[in-house]
Write an enzyme that holds these catalytic residues in place. Structure first.
Site, short mmCIF file in Angstrom:
data_model
loop_
_atom_site.label_atom_id
_atom_site.label_comp_id
_atom_site.label_asym_id
_atom_site.label_seq_id
_atom_site.Cartn_x
_atom_site.Cartn_y
_atom_site.Cartn_z
CD GLU A 26 -60.66 38.24 -51.75
OE1 GLU A 26 -60.11 37.67 -50.77
OE2 GLU A 26 -61.35 37.66 -52.59
CE LYS A 160 -65.01 31.34 -56.19
NZ LYS A 160 -65.50 32.60 -55.56
#
Length: 304
Positions: A26, A160
């Site tokens: 990405e 996360k």
């Protein structure tokens, strides 16, 4: 020229035509994830890791309205320093491309473009998830719904801990997305090796994961697979320290009214400041670790 299929650079095109292993990467880590020059250095280092493990890297981005799979060093340099680049999820691609804009692609956009390019495997840092307080805000990353409809395998370090991890795992189950932890029973939490929650499945080799990818596609499941690869022990942060740092950053974001697309970049930048740079070091280490595993899986998948 069709705007639907990403333009492949010669190295990527040759590899795909010959059935050699390719790993998609990405580009929001370049445009929105890290400051310059750390973003460029990391992008080049991650591509080197993919090559060192036997695969061809294909960094994906939208450049002046054209979806690209595979960027030159000069193009990476331009992207790393460009201003006004959009952070694009899959929902944003058409609008950005029509107006000839440039964009760093998130997990969802990279998955979509990788699939269109014929690349089955993608390495990133972490995926988005269900945000804390989503029962009030409905803030759920498009990464999760994309995983439920696009058959791309995504190698990451979990999600996360700024997110609601139990709700994220529940949402992935609803979307029929297999969650496979590599070499661990636990689902990792990006900066730390364990979130305190179990993964659905554990596989211990790149070959097993490649075989699962092939079977998942042959069964016509139609979804992606999430491979959760724990950060190396030497690079992991102390859970109590990072959880406290994240809590402080989240509270600051709420007080300043920061939300939606701006939230994650703000939190990562603030966490890096509060951690004295340790979170950025860990971030770079885990991205490289994911790229190495993804390349090994791609090699095994190409040979299967």
């Amino acid at each position: 020229m069709s705007l639907l299929k990403p333009v492949l650079n010669p190295e990527v095109a040759d590899a795909l035509a010959a059935g050699r292993p390719v790993v998609a990467l990405e580009s929001t880590i370049i445009t929105h994830g890290m400051p310059y020059p750390a973003n460029l250095e990391t992008a080049l280092a991650v591509e080197d890791v993919v090559r060192a493990n036997g695969a061809v890297p294909a960094t994906i981005a939208v450049v002046r309205g054209v979806a690209r799979a595979g960027l030159t060093a000069a193009e990476l340099e331009d992207l790393a320093q460009a201003k006004g680049v959009v952070k694009a999820s899959s929902r944003d691609l058409a609008a950005v491309m029509v107006r000839r804009g440039s964009a760093g692609t998130t997990v969802s956009a990279t998955m979509r473009l990788a699939d269109l390019a014929g690349i089955p495997l993608f390495a990133t840092g972490g995926v988005g998830g269900v945000h804390r307080g989503a029962e009030a805000t409905f803030d759920i990353s498009a990464d999760l719904t994309e995983l439920g409809r696009t058959p791309t395998t995504v190698v990451c370090a979990g999600v996360k801990s700024i997110l609601d991890i139990p709700k994220t795992l529940e949402f992935l189950e609803t979307q029929r997305v297999p969650v496979i932890a590599y070499g661990s029973d636990d689902f990792p939490a990006f900066f730390t090796r364990s979130s305190g929650h179990k993964a659905d499945h554990r596989l211990d080799s790149a070959e097993e994961i490649a075989a699962a990818m092939r079977l998942h596609r042959d069964l016509g499941c139609g979804t992606g697979i999430l491979i959760a690869n724990p950060i190396p022990e030497a690079d992991a942060l102390d859970p109590a320290f990072i959880d406290g740092t994240i809590t402080d950053a989240v509270a600051e974001a709420e007080a300043r009214g920061i939300s939606r697309k701006d939230l994650t970049p703000f939190l990562l930048a603030r966490i890096n400041e509060l951690s004295g740079g340790r979170s950025l070091t860990a971030n770079i280490a885990l991205v490289k670790n994911n790229a190495a595993l993804a390349a090994r899986i791609a090699v095994a998948y190409a040979a299967s």
